[in-house]
Design a protein around this motif. Structure first.
Motif, PDB file in Angstrom:
ATOM      1  N   ASP A   1       0.821  -1.216   0.000  1.00  8.03           N
ATOM      2  CA  ASP A   1       0.000   0.000   0.000  1.00  8.03           C
ATOM      3  C   ASP A   1       0.853   1.264   0.000  1.00  8.03           C
ATOM      4  O   ASP A   1       0.407   2.336  -0.453  1.00  8.03           O
ATOM      5  CB  ASP A   1      -0.938   0.002   1.211  1.00  8.03           C
ATOM      6  N   LEU A   2       2.100   1.165   0.471  1.00  6.63           N
ATOM      7  CA  LEU A   2       2.981   2.330   0.500  1.00  6.63           C
ATOM      8  C   LEU A   2       3.808   2.477  -0.780  1.00  6.63           C
ATOM      9  O   LEU A   2       4.232   3.583  -1.121  1.00  6.63           O
ATOM     10  CB  LEU A   2       3.935   2.232   1.694  1.00  6.63           C
ATOM     11  N   GLU A   3       4.024   1.371  -1.457  1.00  5.41           N
ATOM     12  CA  GLU A   3       4.887   1.375  -2.650  1.00  5.41           C
ATOM     13  C   GLU A   3       4.439   2.385  -3.703  1.00  5.41           C
ATOM     14  O   GLU A   3       5.261   3.180  -4.204  1.00  5.41           O
ATOM     15  CB  GLU A   3       4.939  -0.033  -3.260  1.00  5.41           C
ATOM     16  N   PRO A   4       3.144   2.434  -4.096  1.00  2.72           N
ATOM     17  CA  PRO A   4       2.731   3.398  -5.129  1.00  2.72           C
ATOM     18  C   PRO A   4       2.938   4.849  -4.690  1.00  2.72           C
ATOM     19  O   PRO A   4       3.310   5.691  -5.509  1.00  2.72           O
ATOM     20  CB  PRO A   4       1.242   3.094  -5.323  1.00  2.72           C
TER      21      PRO A   4
ATOM     22  N   PRO B   1      14.876   0.978   7.577  1.00  2.00           N
ATOM     23  CA  PRO B   1      13.861   1.869   8.134  1.00  2.00           C
ATOM     24  C   PRO B   1      12.453   1.347   7.882  1.00  2.00           C
ATOM     25  O   PRO B   1      12.209   0.655   6.894  1.00  2.00           O
ATOM     26  CB  PRO B   1      14.096   3.183   7.393  1.00  2.00           C
ATOM     27  N   GLU B   2      11.549   1.677   8.786  1.00  2.00           N
ATOM     28  CA  GLU B   2      10.151   1.285   8.633  1.00  2.00           C
ATOM     29  C   GLU B   2       9.557   1.967   7.399  1.00  2.00           C
ATOM     30  O   GLU B   2       9.917   3.092   7.075  1.00  2.00           O
ATOM     31  CB  GLU B   2       9.407   1.698   9.912  1.00  2.00           C
ATOM     32  N   GLY B   3       8.675   1.264   6.714  1.00  5.38           N
ATOM     33  CA  GLY B   3       8.165   1.745   5.435  1.00  5.38           C
ATOM     34  C   GLY B   3       7.554   3.121   5.488  1.00  5.38           C
ATOM     35  O   GLY B   3       7.793   3.965   4.612  1.00  5.38           O
ATOM     36  N   ARG B   4       6.755   3.381   6.515  1.00  2.00           N
ATOM     37  CA  ARG B   4       6.112   4.692   6.624  1.00  2.00           C
ATOM     38  C   ARG B   4       7.143   5.794   6.841  1.00  2.00           C
ATOM     39  O   ARG B   4       6.951   6.936   6.408  1.00  2.00           O
ATOM     40  CB  ARG B   4       5.089   4.682   7.759  1.00  2.00           C
ATOM     41  N   LYS B   5       8.223   5.465   7.505  1.00  2.00           N
ATOM     42  CA  LYS B   5       9.287   6.430   7.722  1.00  2.00           C
ATOM     43  C   LYS B   5       9.941   6.811   6.393  1.00  2.00           C
ATOM     44  O   LYS B   5      10.241   7.987   6.134  1.00  2.00           O
ATOM     45  CB  LYS B   5      10.319   5.839   8.683  1.00  2.00           C
ATOM     46  N   VAL B   6      10.146   5.817   5.531  1.00  2.00           N
ATOM     47  CA  VAL B   6      10.757   6.066   4.216  1.00  2.00           C
ATOM     48  C   VAL B   6       9.887   7.023   3.405  1.00  2.00           C
ATOM     49  O   VAL B   6      10.366   8.005   2.829  1.00  2.00           O
ATOM     50  CB  VAL B   6      10.958   4.738   3.447  1.00  2.00           C
ATOM     51  N   VAL B   7       8.584   6.731   3.370  1.00  2.00           N
ATOM     52  CA  VAL B   7       7.659   7.564   2.593  1.00  2.00           C
ATOM     53  C   VAL B   7       7.554   8.960   3.203  1.00  2.00           C
ATOM     54  O   VAL B   7       7.548   9.970   2.492  1.00  2.00           O
ATOM     55  CB  VAL B   7       6.268   6.898   2.510  1.00  2.00           C
ATOM     56  N   SER B   8       7.484   9.033   4.524  1.00  2.00           N
ATOM     57  CA  SER B   8       7.376  10.314   5.202  1.00  2.00           C
ATOM     58  C   SER B   8       8.580  11.199   4.909  1.00  2.00           C
ATOM     59  O   SER B   8       8.449  12.401   4.657  1.00  2.00           O
ATOM     60  CB  SER B   8       7.242  10.094   6.711  1.00  2.00           C
ATOM     61  N   ASP B   9       9.781  10.601   4.924  1.00  2.00           N
ATOM     62  CA  ASP B   9      11.002  11.367   4.651  1.00  2.00           C
ATOM     63  C   ASP B   9      10.986  11.946   3.240  1.00  2.00           C
ATOM     64  O   ASP B   9      11.338  13.110   3.022  1.00  2.00           O
ATOM     65  CB  ASP B   9      12.239  10.494   4.845  1.00  2.00           C
ATOM     66  N   VAL B  10      10.591  11.121   2.265  1.00  2.00           N
ATOM     67  CA  VAL B  10      10.576  11.596   0.875  1.00  2.00           C
ATOM     68  C   VAL B  10       9.521  12.680   0.701  1.00  2.00           C
ATOM     69  O   VAL B  10       9.744  13.678   0.000  1.00  2.00           O
ATOM     70  CB  VAL B  10      10.317  10.428  -0.109  1.00  2.00           C
ATOM     71  N   LEU B  11       8.359  12.523   1.348  1.00  2.00           N
ATOM     72  CA  LEU B  11       7.315  13.531   1.253  1.00  2.00           C
ATOM     73  C   LEU B  11       7.785  14.864   1.836  1.00  2.00           C
ATOM     74  O   LEU B  11       7.566  15.930   1.242  1.00  2.00           O
ATOM     75  CB  LEU B  11       6.057  13.053   1.982  1.00  2.00           C
ATOM     76  N   GLN B  12       8.446  14.806   2.986  1.00  2.00           N
ATOM     77  CA  GLN B  12       8.966  16.036   3.589  1.00  2.00           C
ATOM     78  C   GLN B  12       9.998  16.696   2.680  1.00  2.00           C
ATOM     79  O   GLN B  12      10.002  17.927   2.512  1.00  2.00           O
ATOM     80  CB  GLN B  12       9.594  15.728   4.954  1.00  2.00           C
ATOM     81  N   ARG B  13      10.866  15.890   2.100  1.00  7.00           N
ATOM     82  CA  ARG B  13      11.877  16.440   1.195  1.00  7.00           C
ATOM     83  C   ARG B  13      11.226  17.106  -0.015  1.00  7.00           C
ATOM     84  O   ARG B  13      11.668  18.171  -0.460  1.00  7.00           O
ATOM     85  CB  ARG B  13      12.828  15.334   0.735  1.00  7.00           C
TER      86      ARG B  13
END
Length: 487
Positions: free
Chosen positions: A178-181, A258-270
């Protein structure tokens, strides 16, 4: 990759004759590359390739007790192998071990830059992983035919590439379906923003659209991710802090992904901070780095154009010029930083912009290398014509075929004219038999088969129509007779 400003160990006097010979070989390779009056012949390349290997054997004998020695001899040798690698692709020997050298060197650079940038698509990693496996196969097949030194060097470099690749894959290992896309879209947006930032005219409206989409993603994922509120610091300071935070967390985690949500959150913040930053800069770069920026952007633009016209205009050895320029820029960095004439680093915006252009250029070279056809440049005109014919015939077939065999006459005439160019089944150029005969012959056979299938289908269609018309005429001719009888 090339002569670089980095300090090198002094040259052993015993190695001076080797340096002189390989400098001569490099010059001859450069002259061969520059000669566009005729196509490159395999024998010319093999002669110079064997001469390089002879010098390597002599060098290895001198360095028995100092295997880790690195000086200008190694730099020039690398130049020679890079050129030889591109020449092997130019003559159509793309599946042989020497052809792998340039590709592996480019992938190593690309992987290092992906790791440094800190964001990448899983598709990038899958593509590179598959290619590394293919190149390993080329090395295995070449054990009896090529220099052990070259094969050992290739295997060592591929091992480094695989280690980096596994590290990058590990970072994404906890991304759930669910996080991949979401992650893939964010990576795409971040790259698009970097591309927009490096255009000749800053696309204000396009960047706003990306910003709007990021806000939609932020709203959609609000319950899943904890995003910091925007503060009063500049976007550049916030972006720098975010990168430092990510690096600190990575160092603290060690080998833990890293936990998946952390990876997505970091990219979104960037993405959200980066879009603010480039909107402030409006495509303007630190003037201290304007020359480097212009140079890298021009290289990227030229490589971009080559990807559109590759099959008709590219000689693989042309990539050497771009590789050499990019390598010099990359190797001039200190601890990953681009420095000005006084040795002072660029600001964060300039650093990330220049890194994007550098990475993008290497990515284009990678695409051009893996798209190289296993056909000598002498046969490329014929090969490209057949590729176009095959594509046209497939489009005709997929659109329902033709109504009459006559419609296939232009294709048949062209195929027959190409077939008539063969001498004893070979496509000759003078008295030479260029590499890639099998690929061209196979492609020609596919085109003939497609044309035959279309012609057969058209003839059957025409026969059915003729038969139906005869039945119709027969029925129409019988009706009046019945009417007369009734009267």
């Amino acid at each position: 990759m090339t002569d670089s400003p980095a300090i090198r160990l002094p040259l052993d006097p015993k190695e001076q004759p080797i340096l002189d010979r390989i400098l001569d070989i490099r010059d001859r390779l450069s002259l061969l590359k520059a000669d566009k009056s005729t196509y490159v012949k395999s024998q010319d390349v093999l002669t110079l390739y064997n001469q390089i290997n002879e010098q390597v054997e002599i060098l290895n004998e001198i360095r028995k007790e100092k295997r880790d020695e690195q000086n200008r001899v190694d730099i020039v040798l690398d130049d020679c192998y890079q050129l030889i690698s591109l020449f092997f692709m130019t003559v159509g020997r793309t599946q042989e071990a020497p052809a792998v050298y340039s590709a592996v060197s480019t992938v190593k650079r690309l992987l290092d830059h992906l790791r440094e940038a800190g964001f990448y698509s899983r598709k990038d990693l899958i593509s590179i992983g598959k290619k590394l496996e293919e190149w390993q196969g080329s090395v295995e097949r070449g054990r009896e035919h090529h220099s052990p030194h070259l094969l050992t060097l290739l295997e060592a470099r591929m091992a480094v590439c695989r280690t980096t690749l596994h590290q990058l894959e590990h970072e994404l290992s906890h991304l759930t379906p669910d996080l991949e896309p979401i992650y893939e879209e964010l990576v795409s947006i971040l790259r698009s923003l970097s591309g927009s930032n490096a255009r000749s005219k800053f696309p204000v409206q396009e960047v706003r659209q990306f910003h709007t989409r990021l806000l939609e993603i932020k709203e959609k994922t609000h319950d899943s991710f904890t995003l910091p509120e925007k503060d009063d610091r500049s976007a550049e300071d916030r972006y720098a802090d975010k990168l430092r935070q990510m690096q600190a967390e990575h160092d603290a985690a060690g080998n833990t992904a890293p936990e998946g949500r952390k990876v997505v959150s970091d990219v979104l913040q960037r993405c959200l901070i980066w879009v603010d930053l480039i909107q402030q800069k409006q495509g303007k770069i630190d003037e201290r780095f304007q020359d480097t920026y212009d140079k890298l952007r021009e290289i990227r633009n030229q490589l971009d154009r080559l990807t559109l016209t590759q099959s008709w205009s590219l000689r693989e050895t042309d990539l050497w010029m771009y590789q050499r320029q990019l390598d010099r820029v990359d190797e001039a960095r200190v601890d990953g930083n681009f420095l000005d004439a006084e040795g002072k680093p660029a600001d964060l915006h300039a650093q990330r912009t220049l890194l994007y252009l550098l990475r993008k250029s290497y990515a284009y070279i990678y695409q051009l290398i893996i798209a190289s056809e296993p056909v000598s440049e002498a046969l490329l005109p014929i090969y490209n014509q057949l590729m176009t014919l095959r594509r046209c015939l497939w489009e005709v077939k997929n659109s329902g075929g033709v109504d009459s065999p006559r419609e296939l006459y232009p294709y048949s005439m062209k195929l027959n004219s190409i077939d008539n160019m063969r001498v004893d089944g070979k496509f000759m150029v003078g008295s030479d038999i260029p590499e890639g005969q099998g690929s061209v012959t196979t492609l020609l056979a596919e085109c003939f088969e497609l044309a035959y299938d279309l012609r057969t289908a058209a003839e059957e269609h025409q026969e059915n129509e003729d038969s139906a018309m005869k039945d119709t005429v027969k029925d129409e001719g019988a009706t009046p007779a019945v009417g007369v009888g009734v009267q």
